[in-house]
Design an enzyme around this catalytic site. Structure first.
Site, mmCIF file in Angstrom:
data_model
loop_
_atom_site.group_PDB
_atom_site.id
_atom_site.type_symbol
_atom_site.label_atom_id
_atom_site.label_comp_id
_atom_site.label_asym_id
_atom_site.label_seq_id
_atom_site.Cartn_x
_atom_site.Cartn_y
_atom_site.Cartn_z
ATOM 1 N N ASP A 139 33.352 67.173 52.995
ATOM 2 C CA ASP A 139 32.447 66.120 53.427
ATOM 3 C C ASP A 139 31.372 65.976 52.343
ATOM 4 O O ASP A 139 31.291 66.762 51.400
ATOM 5 C CB ASP A 139 31.848 66.408 54.822
ATOM 6 C CG ASP A 139 31.348 65.112 55.480
ATOM 7 O OD1 ASP A 139 31.213 64.096 54.781
ATOM 8 O OD2 ASP A 139 31.085 65.115 56.706
HETATM 9 C C1 BGC Z 1 30.153 61.781 56.851
HETATM 10 C C2 BGC Z 1 31.645 61.559 56.756
HETATM 11 C C3 BGC Z 1 31.942 60.433 55.813
HETATM 12 C C4 BGC Z 1 31.315 60.725 54.469
HETATM 13 C C5 BGC Z 1 31.594 59.679 53.409
HETATM 14 C C6 BGC Z 1 29.489 61.854 55.498
HETATM 15 O O1 BGC Z 1 28.105 61.818 55.597
HETATM 16 O O2 BGC Z 1 29.920 62.968 57.578
HETATM 17 O O3 BGC Z 1 32.178 61.319 58.025
HETATM 18 O O4 BGC Z 1 33.326 60.253 55.709
HETATM 19 O O5 BGC Z 1 29.921 60.824 54.647
HETATM 20 O O6 BGC Z 1 30.912 58.513 53.641
#
Ligand code: BGC
Length: 750
Positions: free
Chosen positions: A294
């Site tokens: 993540d």
């Molecule tokens: C979120 C994810 C997301 C990623 C990319 C993160 O802050 O937890 O779910 O896919 O950002 O945007």
């Protein structure tokens, strides 16, 4: 490419021509990939394992604090230098082609980029938020919306979605409950499978399909006290039985990637957790796809107190099993050095690079680097009428009729004068809900427009805001009360705005904001019949005039066609059939609240003396509206339960009941099967969902609804892993997680 016809998008089952087929996904050794790996420098390998927010075509609405920490010129230079394997959250064919041209014409090894993005519930055309759509209890619908989302995603130059979000979430304070399928694991599994298949189809090289990324691995839905990014401390039983099964189901359905979570898990951050990402995911489950971290989750190992610095964080995340680092840049910075100093084996780096290149090969990018970058499709296949019609259908199918005293709904042909009161009446800014930053706002239909289109005399509708979402408007209540007094019927459009759920939006009290509650009290006192249309990203604890209103519709965030979907249900063109995927508690303080809790040694009886029983002082333990609850404009009865007396060890058990539509309209009921293991070596949930069926019946119609159970459906995580214990089980066939027809059976010994 499969051409997207009205039929494939709209017809139930139409989009799933490939559904029954095993996905055509190759993991075989590829000479092309091996020869590339043999030529790559360590820096180029680290580059393939690094991804960044797209700065060449940055998102219109920045949604992640430092999402674009680069600029187009620098990013193009990085692509040329082989320092980027994937870009995310950029939209548009022209920018994608520009970046891809740089990769395949100017970088040394000409490896194509892959483009990803958070397409959670639609791109330009937005579908209901996943927690709402799960309430349809219709995996086929979820598959069709995922398929339609894939079509738009690939029309604007993306190949991979960071979805489905399959975190089971049981604390409605957490803002991200909106993105998942609610509190139940079985429902979550069915939705996970459907969405993976809808996104990926049976052949990921198809340029109208996207790679799926079930996330966030794992147990992010169990953050303590529902606080975003918080710690997760749960038993192995809870992890195995509740949080992991939707991931396993998504991987078995062929998901090509997954994302490692932000949270720690029993003291070890998920993104540095070797047991989770390697022993479980790879060694036990044999997942062969790609693990992306993540957003900066590798770097966050430092703040977790699990890594000393960036170098240590890169080493721990990578050796735990994170193939690709998102946004931190730590792999580019440290992986070559870690290999050179002998702290990370180059073979391990090669294995991760192989996974990235395999994904690119599976998507067909080596043969067709400009796949999904077609100017004609970008013009014609975004917000198509068929996709918008599907948004309307899925919207109406996700609305839950919580309450309908005196059959106030549906509204007749001449409902008289109506006042639509509340911040969401003619509001277009909160149709999509969280995680829809690429929504085409120009196609959004607000509630007022949807209702007006149904009225013979559009002037019969008065719209009064009455209150802002979280603060009063001067004179707002007076204006609303005056409007209420002047009409025959009030519709209150109240609840949360879309900024109140999603990432970073935990709440301590899951209530209608006080300013709107005050508005509701004053308007109800005007004495006209009130229909409440709730807008919300989570289950809410309702009170006062909102709770007391004779009719309440849980409308969540329904997406582009909100107004039409709401009007379809209000006026009865669609008979509501959705059920709650998350229980509405009586009080916020009951959270985490879920129907499938374990019994205690002192269970509170439904009736009678509750002293020294497991309960709160202020309320009974039951939900205001439980999981599985949802009314229809017709009435259904269940009767004549038939259950085999015994389930043989290797056999199957039949259970059935008669469903009858005893009302005056055609309607659809979601018939649910629950079980309870009476005595086991672990305390077992008071009820667990094991099956459901949507059954549509004409007035007076009747049908025997049949379920089958096998031993595997009864298993739980015991002292030595998955186990099933012979003995007596309760069984319910029901229309909600409360009540229903109750029977029992025995699981025989082997
Ligand atoms: C979120 C994810 C997301 C990623 C990319 C993160 O802050 O937890 O779910 O896919 O950002 O945007």
């Amino acid at each position: 490419m499969t051409s997207p016809t009205r039929r494939t998008l709209l017809k139930a089952g139409g989009a799933i021509a490939g559904f029954a087929l095993a996905p055509r996904i190759a993991f075989a050794q590829s000479d092309r990939i091996e020869s590339l790996i043999a030529k790559m420098t360590l820096a180029e390998k680290a580059g393939q394992l690094s991804c960044f927010g797209d700065a060449i075509r940055p998102p219109r609405i920045p949604f992640n604090p430092n999402a674009v920490s680069s600029n187009a010129a620098k990013q193009l230079a990085d692509i040329k230098a082989g320092r980027i394997g994937m870009l995310f959250n950029g939209v548009g064919v022209s920018g994608a082609r520009r970046a891809q041209k740089t990769a395949i014409e100017q970088s040394r090894l000409k490896i194509p980029l892959v483009f990803a993005g958070d397409v959670i519930h639609g791109l330009a055309t937005v579908f209901p938020i996943p927690i709402a759509e799960a309430g349809s209890f219709d995996p086929d619908l979820a598959m069709r919306t995922a398929r339609a989302a894939a079509l738009e995603t690939t029309a604007v130059g993306m190949h991979w979605t960071f979805a489905p979000m399959v975190d089971v979430a049981r604390d409605e304070r957490w803002g991200r409950v909106a993105e998942g399928s609610g509190e139940d694991t079985y429902l979550g599994q069915q939705m996970a499978i459907a969405r993976v298949r809808g996104f990926q189809g049976s052949d990921p090289t198809d340029p109208s399909r996207v790679a799926a990324c079930p996330k966030h691995f794992a147990a992010y839905g169990a953050v303590a006290a529902g606080m975003e990014y918080n710690t997760v401390d749960i038993s192995m039983e809870t992890l195995r039985e509740i949080h992991l099964p939707p991931f396993k189901a998504a991987f078995d359905a062929g998901a090509l990637t997954t994302m490692s979570a932000f949270n720690d898990l029993d003291g070890v951050p998920a993104s540095g957790n070797h047991w989770l990402l390697t022993e479980l995911l790879r060694d036990q489950w044999h997942f062969r796809g790609l693990v992306v971290s993540d957003y900066t989750a590798d770097e966050e190992l430092i703040a977790h107190g699990y890594a000393a610095d960036g170098r240590d964080a890169a080493k721990k995340a990578f050796t735990a099993g994170v193939d690709m680092s998102m946004q931190s840049g730590l792999y580019n910075k440290w992986l070559p050095d870690l290999v050179e100093k002998g702290e990370v084996a180059e073979a391990l780096v090669d294995a991760s690079v192989r996974r990235v290149l395999t994904l690119k090969e599976q998507l067909g990018l080596f043969d067709n680097p400009y796949r999904s970058m077609d100017y004609a499709r970008e013009k014609t296949q975004v917000a198509m009428p068929a996709t918008r019609a599907l948004s309307r259908e899925s919207g109406a199918r996700s609305i839950v009729l919580l309450k309908n005293d005196g059959d106030l709904l549906p509204l007749g042909k001449a409902p008289g004068k109506i006042a639509l009161i509340g911040p969401f009446g003619d509001d277009k800014a909160n149709l999509a809900g969280p995680w829809a930053f690429m929504a085409d706002e120009t196609i959004g239909v607000d509630i007022a427009s949807g209702i007006r289109a149904r009225l013979a005399d559009p002037a019969a509708l008065t719209v009064v805001k009455g209150s802002e979402v979280e603060k009063p408007i001067a004179g707002g209540i007076d204006a609303a009360v005056a409007a209420a007094k002047a009409v025959d019927l009030v519709i209150l459009a109240i609840g949360e705005d879309q900024g109140m759920s999603g990432e970073d939006q935990s709440r301590v009290a899951i209530v209608v904001p006080p300013a709107q509650q005050a508005l509701a009290e004053a308007v109800a006192a005007a004495g006209k019949p009130v229909i409440v249309l709730l807008k919300h990203g989570r289950a809410l604890a309702l009170s006062g005039a909102v709770k007391q209103a004779p009719a309440i519709l849980a409308c969540w965030f329904l997406g582009s066609e909100t107004g039409n979907a709401v009007a379809d249900v209000l006026f009865g063109a669609v008979n509501p059939s959705a059920k709650l995927s998350a229980s509405f508690p009586n009080y916020s303080g009951q959270e985490p609240y879920f129907y499938d809790h374990r019994p205690t040694g002192r269970p509170a009886p439904d009736e009678g003396d509750q002293a020294y029983k497991a309960r709160y002082r202020e309320t009974k333990n039951e939900a205001m509206y439980p999981f599985g609850h949802g009314l229809s404009y017709t009435r259904f009865t269940l009767s004549d339960l038939q259950v085999d007396r015994e389930l043989a060890w290797d056999g199957s058990l039949a259970a059935s009941a008669l469903l009858t539509n005893v009302g005056k309209r055609a309607g659809t009921e979601v018939v649910q099967l629950y079980i309870h293991d009476r005595v086991a070596s672990r305390t077992r949930p008071v009820r667990e969902l094991k099956g459901f069926q949507r059954v549509t019946l004409a007035p007076g119609g009747t049908q025997r609804v049949r379920f089958t159970l096998k031993r595997q459906d009864l298993q739980f995580w015991g002292e030595h892993g998955w186990t099933v214990e012979p003995g007596a089980f309760d069984l319910w066939i029901a229309t909600s997680s409360v009540g229903g027809l109750r029977g029992s059976f025995d699981l025989a010994r082997a």
